[in-house]
Design an enzyme around this catalytic site. Structure first.
Site, PDB file in Angstrom:
ATOM      1  CG  ASP A   1     -14.097  17.474  13.520  1.00 19.50           C
ATOM      2  OD1 ASP A   1     -12.621  17.233  13.326  1.00 19.50           O
ATOM      3  OD2 ASP A   1     -14.697  17.153  14.798  1.00 19.50           O
TER       4      ASP A   1
ATOM      5  CG  ASP B   1     -26.515  18.892  18.412  1.00 20.84           C
ATOM      6  OD1 ASP B   1     -27.535  19.348  19.251  1.00 20.84           O
ATOM      7  OD2 ASP B   1     -25.186  19.331  18.815  1.00 20.84           O
TER       8      ASP B   1
ATOM      9  CB  SER C   1     -16.517  20.826  21.855  1.00 21.28           C
ATOM     10  OG  SER C   1     -17.082  20.924  20.330  1.00 21.28           O
TER      11      SER C   1
ATOM     12  NE  ARG D   1     -27.460  20.736  16.791  1.00 22.37           N
ATOM     13  CZ  ARG D   1     -26.175  22.355  16.310  1.00 22.37           C
ATOM     14  NH1 ARG D   1     -26.623  23.102  15.570  1.00 22.37           N
ATOM     15  NH2 ARG D   1     -24.977  22.004  16.777  1.00 22.37           N
TER      16      ARG D   1
END
Length: 406
Positions: free
Chosen positions: A16, A125, A179, A96
């Site tokens: 990705d 996110d 995922s 993050r």
């Protein structure tokens, strides 16, 4: 937004973000700088460098941030005993702001005018990355390709990769079963086979922990030392923050500790089902609460517990760099001045339980609570006046109610 001239991309080296890298180059005609962070996800990161070079990137940053991650983000959060919606230890959420911090810093170092991430338009996110970036640099441009491009299916992504000579691993050609996001604090698995919350998660989803039923039949006892709210040692051995959490992960994984199947309320509004494994963090939370039991005053402890849900929500929603989080952190850190000592824990079949705790800073007084002779440490007759004063308003209410009924 004007087209960026140079973009720093949060780059994993996976399919990705490799597609995103090429898309940025072709869509905007801009230079791309890649940044890959080692947060303890357990993957070899050098292949990301080779892949970035293959795609024409000349400025490549690969950094080991494990110590900073645990010391400056995970440990401050654990001082608060932070859990979101009563259960989630915020493993993805707390990573993050650190990634965003480095993206913005690298942008400044390299003269880039934009940063980019691979978060989708449905998740939390994107919010966390962007709120953190804007808090650190209000003028930075943020590019979120998943909100802009028309590569809306796996087939389109594969087609784009093939047309642009992006290497595709064989296991990436089919639909991934779920995922995964991972770092030193946890693994998070979502999507596909996990989307029906009525169905048990398949055993193969779990990556860091053995099934508690298959864990050792003999319990293991460990001791964790604390200084001012932070864990500093295991069984008397001083360890750095990242080394300590790594060791706790090994111990927790071995005993099947830290599994969570959660349907949570995302900040963007929908509910999602995730499977989380936080073996070391689960032990650490239990231990931290154990040492606070004898070192933290009741008033301070109860206030902390009142503040905690708000603090956890701020982290979950992406407000790590907000003034309100920093205000709460200051209060939490003040409470930890005497949270120093040692906790003994029993690890067994998916559970971590405190079985002992001691400290030179302890507020626990055996003389005051003993059922035996207390040598005058506590005058039990004092309790009568204490009760009468606290009962006064209740007695007045009861008398009024009786009068009105009569």
């Amino acid at each position: 937004m004007s087209a960026p001239k140079k973009v720093v991309l949060a780059y994993s080296g996976g399919l990705d973000t490799s597609i995103i890298l090429k898309w940025l180059q072709t869509e905007y005609g801009c230079d791309v700088v890649t940044f890959t962070a080692d947060l303890g996800q357990g993957e070899e990161l050098e292949p990301a460098r080779a892949k970035a070079e293959l795609l024409g990137v000349s400025e490549i940053y690969i950094e080991d941030l494990r110590e900073e991650f645990v010391r400056d983000f995970v440990f401050p959060m654990f001082r608060a005993n932070a859990v979101y919606e009563g259960l989630y230890l915020l493993g993805t959420s707390i990573a993050r702001p650190l990634i965003s911090k480095r993206l913005v810093e690298i942008a400044e170092q390299t003269g880039a005018d934009a940063v980019a991430h691979g978060a989708t338009g449905k998740g939390n996110d994107q919010v966390r990355f962007e709120l953190s970036a804007y808090a650190l640099n209000p003028d930075i441009k943020v590019i979120a390709p998943w909100r802009e491009w028309d590569l809306s299916s796996r087939t389109k992504l594969i087609d784009f990769a093939e047309k642009n000579q992006i290497p595709i691993a064989k296991d990436k050609r089919g639909e991934a079963p779920f995922s995964v996001d991972a770092n030193l604090l946890h693994t998070s698995s979502e999507g596909k086979v996990l989307e029906d919350p009525a169905q048990d998660a398949p055993d193969y989803v779990y990556q860091r922990t053995v099934n508690p039923e298959d864990a050792p039949n003999t319990p293991e006892f460990i001791e964790i030392g604390f200084e001012k709210g932070d864990a500093v040692s295991i069984n008397g051995e001083a360890l750095s923050p990242a080394a300590l959490l790594t060791k706790l992960n090994e111990l927790g994984g071995k005993h099947g500790i830290g599994r969570l199947d959660l349907v949570e309320g995302r900040f963007v509004g929908m509910k999602s089902r995730g499977i989380y494994e936080t073996p070391g963090g689960t032990i650490l939370l239990e231990a931290h609460r154990g040492i606070e039991q004898i070192t933290l005053d009741r008033g301070a402890g109860h206030l902390k517990d009142e503040l905690m849900p708000r603090y956890a929500e701020l982290i979950y929603n992406g407000f790590w760099f907000s003034p309100e989080r920093e205000m709460l952190q200051a209060a939490i850190d003040k409470s930890q001045e005497h949270v120093t000592g040692t906790v003994r824990l029993k690890l067994y079949k998916g559970l971590a339980r405190t079985v002992g705790r001691w400290s030179d800073h302890s507020l626990y007084s055996e003389a005051h609570v003993t059922f035996e002779e207390d040598a005058g440490a506590y005058d039990q007759q004092d309790a009568a006046g204490f009760i009468q004063l606290n009962a006064l308003r209740l007695k007045l209410i009861a008398a009024r109610n009786r009068r009105l009924k009569g």
